[in-house]
Motif scaffolding. Structure first.
Motif, PDB file in Angstrom:
ATOM      1  N   THR A 133       1.776   2.306  -3.231  1.00 37.06           N
ATOM      2  CA  THR A 133      -0.339   2.521  -3.481  1.00 37.06           C
ATOM      3  C   THR A 133      -0.377   1.364  -3.043  1.00 37.06           C
ATOM      4  O   THR A 133      -1.881   1.526  -2.396  1.00 37.06           O
ATOM      5  CB  THR A 133      -0.523   1.801  -5.464  1.00 37.06           C
TER       6      THR A 133
ATOM      7  N   LYS B 179      -6.809   3.497   3.071  1.00 36.81           N
ATOM      8  CA  LYS B 179      -7.730   5.193   2.076  1.00 36.81           C
ATOM      9  C   LYS B 179      -8.439   3.855   1.231  1.00 36.81           C
ATOM     10  O   LYS B 179      -8.259   3.314   0.835  1.00 36.81           O
ATOM     11  CB  LYS B 179      -6.697   5.938   1.667  1.00 36.81           C
TER      12      LYS B 179
ATOM     13  N   PHE C 193      -1.362   2.608   0.910  1.00 32.71           N
ATOM     14  CA  PHE C 193      -2.254   3.966   1.176  1.00 32.71           C
ATOM     15  C   PHE C 193      -3.509   2.971   0.888  1.00 32.71           C
ATOM     16  O   PHE C 193      -5.125   3.246   1.238  1.00 32.71           O
ATOM     17  CB  PHE C 193      -2.267   4.086  -0.903  1.00 32.71           C
TER      18      PHE C 193
ATOM     19  N   ASP D  21      -9.598   7.937  -3.313  1.00 31.28           N
ATOM     20  CA  ASP D  21      -9.313   8.959  -2.499  1.00 31.28           C
ATOM     21  C   ASP D  21      -7.531   8.997  -2.561  1.00 31.28           C
ATOM     22  O   ASP D  21      -6.538   9.664  -2.207  1.00 31.28           O
ATOM     23  CB  ASP D  21      -9.391   8.765  -0.937  1.00 31.28           C
ATOM     24  N   ILE D  22      -6.712   7.555  -3.445  1.00 30.70           N
ATOM     25  CA  ILE D  22      -5.230   7.857  -3.584  1.00 30.70           C
ATOM     26  C   ILE D  22      -4.986   9.157  -4.872  1.00 30.70           C
ATOM     27  O   ILE D  22      -5.893   8.078  -5.961  1.00 30.70           O
ATOM     28  CB  ILE D  22      -4.832   6.415  -3.701  1.00 30.70           C
ATOM     29  N   SER D  23      -3.945   9.281  -4.393  1.00 34.12           N
ATOM     30  CA  SER D  23      -3.628  10.017  -5.627  1.00 34.12           C
ATOM     31  C   SER D  23      -2.452  10.285  -6.347  1.00 34.12           C
ATOM     32  O   SER D  23      -1.291   9.159  -5.584  1.00 34.12           O
ATOM     33  CB  SER D  23      -3.466  11.857  -4.995  1.00 34.12           C
TER      34      SER D  23
ATOM     35  N   ARG E 166      -3.970   6.943 -13.757  1.00 35.74           N
ATOM     36  CA  ARG E 166      -4.527   6.408 -12.390  1.00 35.74           C
ATOM     37  C   ARG E 166      -4.749   5.601 -12.217  1.00 35.74           C
ATOM     38  O   ARG E 166      -4.628   3.697 -11.118  1.00 35.74           O
ATOM     39  CB  ARG E 166      -4.878   7.571 -11.941  1.00 35.74           C
TER      40      ARG E 166
ATOM     41  N   GLY F 199      -0.205  11.975  -6.922  1.00 36.66           N
ATOM     42  CA  GLY F 199       0.906  12.849  -5.955  1.00 36.66           C
ATOM     43  C   GLY F 199       1.338  12.588  -4.805  1.00 36.66           C
ATOM     44  O   GLY F 199       2.360  11.779  -3.961  1.00 36.66           O
ATOM     45  N   GLU F 200       0.598  11.308  -4.118  1.00 35.77           N
ATOM     46  CA  GLU F 200       0.855  11.215  -3.153  1.00 35.77           C
ATOM     47  C   GLU F 200       1.747   9.928  -2.893  1.00 35.77           C
ATOM     48  O   GLU F 200       2.762   9.242  -1.871  1.00 35.77           O
ATOM     49  CB  GLU F 200      -0.115  10.732  -2.097  1.00 35.77           C
ATOM     50  N   VAL F 201       1.403   8.750  -4.040  1.00 34.43           N
ATOM     51  CA  VAL F 201       1.998   7.515  -4.792  1.00 34.43           C
ATOM     52  C   VAL F 201       3.207   7.836  -5.179  1.00 34.43           C
ATOM     53  O   VAL F 201       4.892   7.216  -4.620  1.00 34.43           O
ATOM     54  CB  VAL F 201       1.431   7.213  -5.139  1.00 34.43           C
TER      55      VAL F 201
ATOM     56  N   THR G 138       5.184  10.246  -3.992  1.00 36.39           N
ATOM     57  CA  THR G 138       5.438  10.758  -3.132  1.00 36.39           C
ATOM     58  C   THR G 138       6.525   9.562  -2.197  1.00 36.39           C
ATOM     59  O   THR G 138       7.936   9.963  -1.460  1.00 36.39           O
ATOM     60  CB  THR G 138       5.097  12.335  -1.720  1.00 36.39           C
ATOM     61  N   ALA G 139       5.693   9.367  -1.718  1.00 35.82           N
ATOM     62  CA  ALA G 139       5.632   7.875  -0.362  1.00 35.82           C
ATOM     63  C   ALA G 139       7.365   6.757  -1.757  1.00 35.82           C
ATOM     64  O   ALA G 139       8.078   6.211  -0.240  1.00 35.82           O
ATOM     65  CB  ALA G 139       4.641   6.848  -0.811  1.00 35.82           C
TER      66      ALA G 139
END
Length: 199
Positions: free
Chosen positions: A27, A34, A30, A38-40, A62, A42-44, A46-47
């Motif tokens: 987090t 970003k 990102f 805009d930080i989702s 969130r 899902g991307e957190v 995955t990372a």
């Protein structure tokens, strides 16, 4: 038998804590590039190599994740920002070190504070922390009069503020030694001209 179970429980607890730290680190990474909005999840996830459900189980929402990630960074800043009371040269190096590490991400955060209430709370907390740091570091140099003291602390905050660093390092494109020297000149001028200063 009991020792094996204790070992397994300890290993599980350590793994769970590592997962939590991995999510917070992802987090924070990102947040450097970003806007927080805009930080989702899902991307957190995955990372960090986990599922969205794991992220939610660890942080509840969130907003909870963002708050925890920023809180962790704040704790790191506290540890990395010692308070060399009375040593203004060392104090300036400490604060410039922080800005060189995190300055651009902090500037990105400041750009979001007017439309994101969560970010506004974070930046207000950071401002309070910086003022406390200034009051502590420069305590031996501050006037005894409350009004004069407040004025000098205000000005020293500005002289050591991230926006001053940004003006010199990013807008003027000065190298670090030159920018630091100019910030030091500001601080020295303030301390020398302040009525009642104990410098």
């Amino acid at each position: 038998m009991k020792s094996n179970r204790s070992y397994r429980m300890k290993a599980r607890a350590e793994a769970a804590e590592q997962t939590r730290l991995d999510i917070l680190a992802a987090t924070a990474e990102f947040a450097v590039v970003k806007r927080l909005v805009d930080i989702s999840l899902g991307e957190v996830a995955t990372a960090a190599g986990v599922s969205v459900q794991t992220v939610l189980r660890k942080f509840g929402s969130r907003a909870g994740l963002i708050e925890a990630a920023i809180g962790r960074v704040a704790l790191e800043v506290d540890k990395e920002r010692p308070v060399p009371v009375g040593d203004t040269a060392a104090a300036l190096e400490v604060v410039v070190d922080e800005y060189e590490r995190r300055g651009d991400s902090l500037i990105l955060l400041l750009a979001q504070e007017n439309y994101d209430p969560q970010v506004h709370r974070i930046t207000e907390r950071d401002r309070r922390m910086h003022r406390t740091w200034v009051e502590t570091v420069f305590a031996p140099c501050l006037p005894s009069s409350a009004e004069a003291r407040d004025e000098l602390v205000d000005l020293l905050e500005i002289a050591t503020d991230i926006l001053t660093w940004r003006q010199l390092r990013r807008c003027r494109a000065l190298d670090r030694p030159t920018a630091t020297r100019r910030m030091r000149t500001l601080i020295s001028a303030l301390l020398e001209s302040s009525p009642g200063s104990r410098s």
